[in-house]
Design an enzyme around this catalytic site. Structure first.
Site, PDB file in Angstrom:
ATOM      1  N   CYS A  35      41.731  43.908  31.177  1.00 42.80           N
ATOM      2  CA  CYS A  35      41.417  42.354  32.398  1.00 42.80           C
ATOM      3  C   CYS A  35      41.990  41.718  32.795  1.00 42.80           C
ATOM      4  CB  CYS A  35      39.967  42.183  32.683  1.00 42.80           C
ATOM      5  SG  CYS A  35      39.620  41.738  31.613  1.00 42.80           S
ATOM      6  N   CYS A  61      36.626  36.113  33.308  1.00 47.12           N
ATOM      7  CA  CYS A  61      35.333  36.645  34.585  1.00 47.12           C
ATOM      8  C   CYS A  61      33.708  35.831  33.654  1.00 47.12           C
ATOM      9  CB  CYS A  61      35.124  38.539  34.538  1.00 47.12           C
ATOM     10  SG  CYS A  61      34.164  38.787  32.787  1.00 47.12           S
ATOM     11  N   CYS A 105      33.719  42.098  27.796  1.00 47.08           N
ATOM     12  CA  CYS A 105      33.759  40.308  27.837  1.00 47.08           C
ATOM     13  C   CYS A 105      32.480  39.858  26.360  1.00 47.08           C
ATOM     14  CB  CYS A 105      32.485  39.638  28.571  1.00 47.08           C
ATOM     15  SG  CYS A 105      33.152  40.909  30.299  1.00 47.08           S
TER      16      CYS A 105
HETATM   17 FE1  FES Z   1      37.133  40.909  31.509  1.00 50.20          FE
HETATM   18 FE2  FES Z   1      35.048  39.597  31.919  1.00 50.20          FE
HETATM   19  S1  FES Z   1      35.721  41.397  32.815  1.00 50.20           S
HETATM   20  S2  FES Z   1      36.364  39.281  29.694  1.00 50.20           S
END
Ligand code: FES
Length: 125
Positions: A35, A61, A105
């Site tokens: 991400c 995020c 996350c």
């Molecule tokens: Fe990667 Fe939250 S989407 S840390």
């Protein structure tokens, strides 16, 4: 059921312990290659090996911000040995859960804290 718990929303909107500790003696930065989110944890550890202060910077995020906020609250004032035992499951539970695709996350928070503690040990060999 809402996708995110009240606690996640609270810590996302009003994150605790955001910022930098200029004289930190343990710093850990981790990222998730998928991400692209990045989390950095600063620790101020005293001579009794207690975490006197902790701050974070998270470029990522909402779940990553909420996880860092909760994780820093959970280790503040605690001995380093306890911080090392903090798991992403414990952070997720404290947030009243995260959606399955957001669990990674909370892993960032666990990893960043471990890295910051290791940095402290490296600096204080
Ligand atoms: Fe990667 Fe939250 S989407 S840390």
């Amino acid at each position: 059921m809402a996708l995110y718990s009240e606690k996640v929303m609270d810590h996302f909107r009003n994150p605790r312990n955001v910022g930098v500790i200029e004289d930190a003696n343990g710093v850990g930065e981790v990222g998730n290659a998928v991400c692209g989110d990045i989390m950095k944890i600063y620790l101020k550890i005293n001579s009794d090996e207690v975490i006197e202060d902790v701050k974070f910077e998270t470029f990522g995020c909402g779940s990553a911000i909420a996880s860092s906020s909760m994780a820093t609250q959970m280790i503040k004032g605690k001995p380093v040995s306890e911080a090392l035992k903090l798991t992403n499951q414990a952070v997720t539970e404290a947030l009243d859960g995260l959606p399955p695709h957001k669990v990674h996350c909370s892993v960032l928070a666990e990893e960043a804290i471990k890295k910051a503690v290791n940095d402290y040990y490296e600096n204080n060999k």
